[in-house]
Design a protein around this motif. Structure first.
Motif, mmCIF file in Angstrom:
data_model
loop_
_atom_site.group_PDB
_atom_site.id
_atom_site.type_symbol
_atom_site.label_atom_id
_atom_site.label_comp_id
_atom_site.label_asym_id
_atom_site.label_seq_id
_atom_site.Cartn_x
_atom_site.Cartn_y
_atom_site.Cartn_z
ATOM 1 N N TYR A 128 5.768 8.926 11.071
ATOM 2 C CA TYR A 128 5.499 8.161 12.294
ATOM 3 C C TYR A 128 5.994 8.841 13.577
ATOM 4 O O TYR A 128 6.642 8.196 14.400
ATOM 5 N N ILE B 101 -2.938 0.230 2.131
ATOM 6 C CA ILE B 101 -4.353 0.604 2.228
ATOM 7 C C ILE B 101 -4.519 1.837 3.111
ATOM 8 O O ILE B 101 -5.286 2.748 2.807
ATOM 9 N N THR B 102 -3.779 1.883 4.217
ATOM 10 C CA THR B 102 -3.909 2.986 5.178
ATOM 11 C C THR B 102 -3.296 4.281 4.659
ATOM 12 O O THR B 102 -3.871 5.359 4.836
ATOM 13 N N THR B 103 -2.137 4.201 4.039
ATOM 14 C CA THR B 103 -1.392 5.400 3.659
ATOM 15 C C THR B 103 -1.617 5.859 2.226
ATOM 16 O O THR B 103 -1.338 7.009 1.898
ATOM 17 N N ASP C 180 0.133 -5.197 3.037
ATOM 18 C CA ASP C 180 -1.135 -4.713 2.494
ATOM 19 C C ASP C 180 -1.732 -3.589 3.336
ATOM 20 O O ASP C 180 -2.189 -2.575 2.806
ATOM 21 N N ASP C 181 -1.746 -3.782 4.664
ATOM 22 C CA ASP C 181 -2.375 -2.798 5.551
ATOM 23 C C ASP C 181 -1.739 -1.425 5.404
ATOM 24 O O ASP C 181 -2.427 -0.398 5.461
ATOM 25 N N TYR C 182 -0.424 -1.407 5.225
ATOM 26 C CA TYR C 182 0.265 -0.120 5.100
ATOM 27 C C TYR C 182 -0.182 0.600 3.835
ATOM 28 O O TYR C 182 -0.485 1.791 3.861
ATOM 29 N N THR D 233 6.586 -1.591 5.836
ATOM 30 C CA THR D 233 5.894 -0.636 4.956
ATOM 31 C C THR D 233 5.551 -1.242 3.593
ATOM 32 O O THR D 233 5.158 -0.516 2.676
ATOM 33 N N GLU E 6 2.378 12.233 9.235
ATOM 34 C CA GLU E 6 1.880 10.921 9.655
ATOM 35 C C GLU E 6 2.668 9.799 8.987
ATOM 36 O O GLU E 6 2.754 8.683 9.525
#
Length: 268
Positions: A114, A189-191, A185-187, A182, A111
């Protein structure tokens, strides 16, 4: 990437010379792949995506080369648009494949690579890069530099290439991955990837800024305006020659990073 995988004809481009013995061969305008004619077999830098593999092979053929002469595959980092075609190229060539050590984690977590909805086959990693051990093959000595940030194992490449007709040597480089998608922030938090990669990205760029580069090669051609150079300097033998392009890329990316850091709600 999705556009290139789904509608490859809209992104097609013929191969072109970048340095005296290096060619752009991905077959598409989205992501770069480079073929090195070492005089002792070929080196392929990055493999693009599995759905676009035929474009890469067609480019190699158009230049009069054969995939079976590829002895070495260098991967800049473990994202699908750079390593998605690696397994196919390994099966076709039997080439030794290199990757940055810290990206081995991605091999266990596809994952992070990608693959999205596109086919992906795990490939073998035969060798890991070492900053103190250049890759030597034929006329080329390629120095690698660990440049974490875009991925932890992102690796950059520095080499010289000489035009035997003029005896002129060009200092060339490709940063392994300058994208800041990458580092948001979202990256993180997600990974679960460490936010310290931002600091490493900045430190890597500062290291790269110490190199004088005549021809800057983009892991994506837009990063160093390669296609614009190709069109603007069409009458030149080496349209990518631009001693300012390397530093322009670095300064621009560092300014973008500053913007991301200023808006971030995460702490190191």
């Amino acid at each position: 990437m999705r556009g290139c995988c789904d509608r490859p004809w809209e992104w097609a481009i013929r191969p072109f010379r970048v340095t005296p013995h290096v060619y752009y061969v991905s077959g598409n305008t989205w992501v770069g792949c480079y073929l090195f004619d070492t005089g002792d077999g070929l080196i392929l830098l990055d493999t693009a995506m599995q759905p676009s593999l035929y474009m890469l092979l067609s480019s190699i053929d158009a230049l009069g080369y054969h995939p079976k002469d590829i002895k070495t595959i260098l991967l800049s980092h473990a994202h699908y648009d750079h390593c998605g075609g690696a397994k196919g190229m390994q099966e076709l060539t039997g080439a030794k494949t290199y990757l940055g050590e810290r990206d081995l984690e991605f091999m266990e977590h596809p994952e992070l690579i990608y693959p999205d909805r596109y086919p992906y086959n795990r490939f073998n990693v035969d060798e890991l890069y070492r900053d103190d051990k250049p890759i030597q093959q034929g006329r080329f000595t390629i120095h690698t530099l660990s440049t974490p940030g875009h991925t932890p194992g992102c690796t950059s490449f520095f080499f010289e290439d000489t035009d035997e007709r003029t005896n002129r040597t060009y200092r060339c480089a490709m940063h392994g991955g300058v994208g800041l998608n990458t580092l948001a922030d979202d990256y993180f938090i997600t990974t679960g990837q460490p936010v310290t990669l931002r600091r490493e990205y900045r430190e890597s760029m500062i290291k790269c800024s110490r190199y004088q580069v005549d021809i800057a090669i983009g892991s994506h051609p837009n990063q160093t305006n390669m296609l614009e150079h190709l069109k603007k300097n069409s009458g030149c033998e080496y349209p990518q020659y631009d001693q300012d392009a390397w530093m322009k890329m670095i300064r621009f990316r560092l300014s973008q990073l500053t913007g991301i850091e200023s808006e971030s709600k995460l702490e190191f």
